[in-house]
Design a protein around this motif. Structure first.
Motif, PDB file in Angstrom:
ATOM      1  N   GLU B 121      -4.926   0.454   2.112  1.00  0.00           N
ATOM      2  CA  GLU B 121      -3.636   0.392   2.798  1.00  0.00           C
ATOM      3  C   GLU B 121      -3.283   1.805   3.248  1.00  0.00           C
ATOM      4  O   GLU B 121      -3.502   2.767   2.513  1.00  0.00           O
ATOM      5  CB  GLU B 121      -2.539  -0.153   1.875  1.00  0.00           C
ATOM      6  CG  GLU B 121      -1.175  -0.190   2.559  1.00  0.00           C
ATOM      7  CD  GLU B 121      -0.230  -1.238   1.966  1.00  0.00           C
ATOM      8  OE1 GLU B 121      -0.578  -1.829   0.929  1.00  0.00           O
ATOM      9  OE2 GLU B 121       0.845  -1.434   2.548  1.00  0.00           O
ATOM     10  N   TRP B 123      -0.201   4.184   4.817  1.00  0.00           N
ATOM     11  CA  TRP B 123       1.210   4.336   5.176  1.00  0.00           C
ATOM     12  C   TRP B 123       1.336   5.553   6.085  1.00  0.00           C
ATOM     13  O   TRP B 123       0.589   6.523   5.932  1.00  0.00           O
ATOM     14  CB  TRP B 123       2.061   4.568   3.927  1.00  0.00           C
ATOM     15  CG  TRP B 123       2.162   3.417   2.992  1.00  0.00           C
ATOM     16  CD1 TRP B 123       3.134   2.469   2.960  1.00  0.00           C
ATOM     17  CD2 TRP B 123       1.275   3.103   1.897  1.00  0.00           C
ATOM     18  NE1 TRP B 123       2.919   1.581   1.932  1.00  0.00           N
ATOM     19  CE2 TRP B 123       1.785   1.947   1.263  1.00  0.00           C
ATOM     20  CE3 TRP B 123       0.109   3.683   1.399  1.00  0.00           C
ATOM     21  CZ2 TRP B 123       1.173   1.363   0.155  1.00  0.00           C
ATOM     22  CZ3 TRP B 123      -0.499   3.104   0.292  1.00  0.00           C
ATOM     23  CH2 TRP B 123       0.033   1.957  -0.313  1.00  0.00           C
ATOM     24  N   SER B 131       2.964  -0.220   7.390  1.00  0.00           N
ATOM     25  CA  SER B 131       1.655   0.162   6.854  1.00  0.00           C
ATOM     26  C   SER B 131       0.596  -0.826   7.320  1.00  0.00           C
ATOM     27  O   SER B 131       0.910  -1.964   7.682  1.00  0.00           O
ATOM     28  CB  SER B 131       1.705   0.181   5.331  1.00  0.00           C
ATOM     29  OG  SER B 131       1.930  -1.129   4.867  1.00  0.00           O
TER      30      SER B 131
END
Lengths: 103, 282, 604
Positions: B121, B123, B131
């Protein structure tokens, strides 16, 4: 061990065990299926935990023979469950009881 | 020096020692896992609105693993019942099946873990931007890198990475999320590969414990559970192999041992019965 | 219960043939509960002394901030290097010593001595069992404890030293200190907790399963009851701390954020973590153990005191059943009082009212116990020997500690007293002149059983009186300091805050010179306390070889541990044990002596 563990009893038990095994598999399928149906967030959680509790009861009650266990063990487990609930409930209640917040 | 009541139950309590011992131990285990479940709930209610991840685990694999563990529970109880009926050969088969189930569970669990370690992931520094989750390509690494972080990217002075975003899927709780686990079996439309400047990245994390409190509690609970599975499997392997000699010398005590190890095994199963919906489905 | 009668004696008779297990199996990796008890006792007494030394060094720094520590200052510099430069205690070292004093005293000294040491040695003897239910698990319990001790001790010598976050190890502080001390602390704790759990399972199973024929629940010596409840507290309260320890370890090692909130600043920068954790979660899980732990510290002590008082007043314990039910009530309520340590965490009024109420309720059974023990003294022909002196001193000291706890249990009074020296004084009154005196009493009382020799009475009394005076000189002034607002963790003993003036009125609003100066008196009393332990240490080793030889029952006591040879052989009893009566049949009318052992049949 005069508590229903003679050979005939065991043979009866085995049928019960297989029944429970099937019930547990069905329970698993139900849990997954229920998760895909939108009942609202809270209802989904409640239903999943309910099915899990039923499954847990089947395992603890029959596979672990808790339905026909001795008093000493019941006493120990009841105390344990009370303290566990105390730990969980009071911790979470403390989280929500915040001065000045409108929870 | 033999301690009394190792085999025969004491008349006033109706219990032999090991049975009382294992139940006491399981009581403490209830508190151990109970505390972790309580932590799960507290972390979840403590999370900011909408930040608790959903649908990042592979539900079909989880369901299959649940079935494996449930099957091992029936075989373990059948192993005990076989001994009660005096059928040692049946015991060997059932006990062996239990151990195989335990191994299968561990193998499946490791595959799941591996998937998480290579799934990312990202961000962004720009708070407006959502995200992105997916698999990444990093210069100088072959295939999916394991355990990559934004710190490591910065240390290696890498400027851009590529991400293959997961397709969107609708998950259990009815909320929309970037699909996680189910993404790579080819369902859904794959969004186009994106190039990301490392300078724009605020944080990059694989689905490892440090990713979020969700994965922190997921890994803690499942790893602790897996340790129990391994411990139980070792004991049962011993009782299947060298430990089973006791059947010839002291069958009743051996049956008790199988019962006690079975109680532990059922407890491990029971924990999973709660872990599965709580971590995978809710 | 018919099965019992024949197993034990038969086994003992033929066991003598193959008892040659060699030195290692007999004294080191032994499964005999008596050896394990002694191993626990010796290890924990060593750590009791070590923990006390840490505190002495801190006391010097508090009384004379910035001055080199006399005698050992140079040594500390040689061993620890930079943190003790010039023999002066640095703030980091002060934090290390503070955290480890608490940890060592609670987890490595008092609990293992009171519960595992005395419990292992005495409980199977008192219930007439040949050993613990699971002897090998018992051994595993000791060795897990021992490795935990080694990890804790070793952590002093790693770069950066041992844990610095206090024995409570509150997150985020504990998990963001950049040294490895906390990691060692957590690994050590996991081992200690494992040891306690194994011990607790064993104790409960032993007391339930291995009572001799005729040893009904209401014939158990009170010490056994106390240990039984203690074992339950350990069994059910420790796992949540183990869970918390695992989570903090994850925070420390794998960078998770269980206890680290979003936006946490470390060293002036936003920490590189996911955030979303809850610092209060750690406190809940920690105190869920650590408050019952207080009762783990005190209940075995009360048990020891009860045994000694009954024996030395030559009377039965007054209100045996009340004592038993009280101890059970304490055990139960102990699980739902923990958050009275957390009134200042922004807790709402509803939940703090709940914990305030349960806290007040738990004082009732404690008072019942104390009252029963006091009433037992009434009209007794008291023998003032060393164990009895320590046991008698326990009563008012524990009472003082308990009563001073009440203001802390009320959330409004706690707002002022929280984290001051008042708290230190309060719980030390319970644990130091309370529990530790009871433990000394136990050492003097059961020493003849373990060794066959008595400890010297004269030096025992010197040990008692000097310790008694020193203890009170140490802790009484702390009440005054605490009420004056002195914070418990100040590195310079409050000097920074002395005589601070209100800028508007010119009044002294900081700590007054008188309060600060009490530090010096306390430190001198602590040194006196150290000197007072020398007679004990010398007495302990000297009496092993040169003490007065005594018979199997030197105190003329009734309970079963005195009905065996001294020291008890492997298997404990040489004759068949059948119990006919309650544990404290002293001075029965018509009996030929003033004590009637539990094994004595009723003659009618």
């Amino acid at each position: 061990m005069g508590d229903g563990h003679s050979k005939e009893d065991i043979k009866k038990h085995i049928k019960l065990y297989i029944g429970i095994f099937i019930a547990l598999l069905i329970g698993t399928v139900l849990t997954v299926a229920a998760a895909y149906v939108d009942l609202g967030h809270k209802a989904n959680i409640a239903l999943a935990l309910f099915i899990a509790s039923v499954k847990a009861f089947l395992v603890a009650g029959f596979f672990m023979h808790l339905t026909t266990e001795k008093k000493t063990i019941y006493t120990i487990l009841v105390c344990t469950v009370i303290f566990f609930i105390g730990l969980m409930a009071l911790t979470i209640m403390a989280h929500y009881d915040v001065p000045g917040a409108g929870h | 020096m033999d301690v009394p009541y190792t085999t025969k139950p004491r008349s006033d309590t109706g219990l032999y020692n090991a049975k009382l011992g294992i139940w006491l131990f399981l009581a403490s285990e209830v508190m151990l896992f109970g505390a972790l479940f309580s932590s799960y709930i507290l972390l979840r209610v403590n999370a900011l609105e909408g930040t608790w991840p959903h649908g990042l685990l592979n539900i079909p694999i989880g369901t299959f693993n649940t079935a494996v563990l449930i099957s091992s529970s029936i075989t373990v109880v059948m192993a005990w019942a076989s001994l009660k009926l005096g059928k040692f050969n049946h015991f060997k088969i059932y006990q062996g099946l239990t151990i195989l189930c335990a191994l299968a569970f561990m193998v499946i669990k490791s595959v799941e873990y591996k998937d998480k370690f290579t799934h990312y992931e990202v961000w962004f520094n720009d708070h407006e931007k959502k995200s992105i989750r997916g698999h990444i390509e990093v210069p100088g690494e072959e295939g999916n890198p394991w355990f990559m972080t934004h710190k490591k990217l910065a240390e290696r002075k890498i400027e851009t990475i590529k991400i293959h975003p997961d397709p969107k899927v609708t998950v259990a709780s009815g909320k929309e999320a970037h699909g996680g686990a189910e993404a790579h079996d080819g369902h859904g439309d794959h969004p186009p590969v994106q190039e990301i400047k490392v300078a724009d990245i605020k944080r990059l994390s694989a689905f490892v414990p440090a990713h979020s409190t969700y994965f922190a509690i997921y890994f803690t609970l499942t790893a602790l559970h897996a340790l129990h599975v391994m411990g139980g499997a070792l004991v049962m392997a011993y009782l299947w192999g060298p430990g089973s000699k006791m059947w010839k010398t002291d069958p009743e005590r051996f049956t008790n041992r199988i019962e006690v190890s079975g109680l532990f095994w059922h407890f491990v199963d029971l924990v999973w019965i709660f872990l599965f919906p709580v971590l995978y489905l809710l | 219960m018919q099965h019992t009668t024949h197993t034990a004696p038969h086994e003992t008779s033929h066991e003598h043939h193959h008892e040659d297990l060699g030195f290692w199996r007999t004294y080191v990796f032994s499964t005999d509960h008596k050896i394990i008890g002694i191993q626990y006792a010796v290890t924990s007494l060593a750590f009791l002394f070590f923990g006390f030394c840490l505190m002495l060094a801190m006391r010097w720094q508090i009384a004379y901030p910035g001055e080199p520590i006399p005698v050992v200052g140079k040594l500390l510099e040689t061993i620890l290097g930079e943190t003790a430069k010039g023999g002066i205690m640095s703030p980091d070292l002060y934090n290390v010593f503070g955290a480890m004093h608490g940890t060592i005293m609670v987890f490595l000294a008092v609990v293992p001595l009171a519960f595992a040491g005395f419990g292992n040695y005495v409980v199977p003897l008192q219930i007439g069992a040949i050993d613990m239910t699971f002897p090998r698990i018992n051994m595993a319990s000791y060795w897990s404890f021992f490795i935990g001790c080694v990890v804790m001790f070793f952590s002093f010598f790693i770069p950066g030293g041992a844990a610095q976050g206090g024995w409570t190890s509150y997150s985020p502080l504990a998990s963001t200190i950049p040294t490895d001390g906390q990691t060692y602390w957590l690994i050590g704790m996991v081992l200690l907790i494992t040891s306690s759990l194994l011990g607790a399972v064993n104790f409960i199973a032993t007391i339930i399963q291995l009572r001799a024929p005729g040893m009904t629940w209401m014939r158990l010596p009170f010490f056994v009851w106390a240990q039984f409840v203690t074992a339950f507290l350990l069994l059910l309260a420790f796992p949540p701390l183990e869970a918390a320890g695992i989570m903090q370890l994850m925070d420390k090692v794998f960078g998770t954020s269980f206890f680290l909130p979003t936006g946490l600043m470390v060293g002036g920068q936003v920490a590189d973590i996911s955030g979303g954790g809850s610092p209060l979660l750690w406190q809940h899980l920690f105190w869920f153990l650590a408050h019952p732990e207080v009762y783990v510290l005190i209940l075995p002590a009360i048990g020891i005191v009860a045994e000694i008082i009954a024996c030395n007043t030559r009377k039965t314990l007054w209100g045996y059943r009340s004592l038993v039910y009280s101890v059970l009530a304490i055990g139960f309520i102990a699980f739902i009082v923990w958050a009275h340590h957390m009134y200042l965490t922004g807790m709402g009024t509803k939940i703090s009212a709940f914990f305030q109420t349960t806290t007040m309720i738990i004082s009732i059974p404690s008072v019942i116990i104390l009252t029963c023990l006091f009433i037992t003294l009434w009209g007794g022909s008291i023998r003032f020997n060393t164990p009895m002196l320590f046991a008698l001193a326990f009563l008012p000291m524990f009472g003082l500690g308990g009563l001073t706890g009440l203001p802390l249990g009320f959330s409004f009074a706690d707002l002022h007293l929280h984290d001051t020296y008042y708290v230190i004084a309060h719980f030390h009154y319970i644990v130091a002149p309370g529990t530790i005196f009871a433990l000394f009493a136990g050492v003097y009382y059961w020493y003849p059983k373990a060794t066959g020799r008595k400890m010297n009475e004269f030096w025992g009394k010197v040990h008692f009186w000097v310790s008694f005076i020193a203890m009170n000189l140490i802790f009484q002034p702390m009440f005054a300091q605490g009420m004056a607002g002195m914070h418990r963790r100040m590195y310079d003993g409050g000097a920074t805050y002395s005589g601070v003036l209100d800028p508007e009125t010119g009044d002294v609003v900081g700590l007054e010179a008188f309060i600060i100066n009490l530090n010096k008196g306390i430190t001198h009393a602590a040194m006196l306390m150290a000197v007072a332990q020398l007679p004990f240490i010398i007495n302990f080793f000297y009496s092993m070889f040169k003490g007065e030889k005594v018979d199997d029952n030197p105190w003329k006591a009734t309970t079963l541990e005195w009905q065996t040879p001294t020291p008890p052989p492997h298997g404990n009893f040489t004759k068949e044990i059948i119990v006919y009566r309650g544990p404290y049949d002293y001075s029965l009318p018509g009996a030929k002596e003033d004590y009637t052992p539990q094994t004595e049949p009723n003659h009618k």
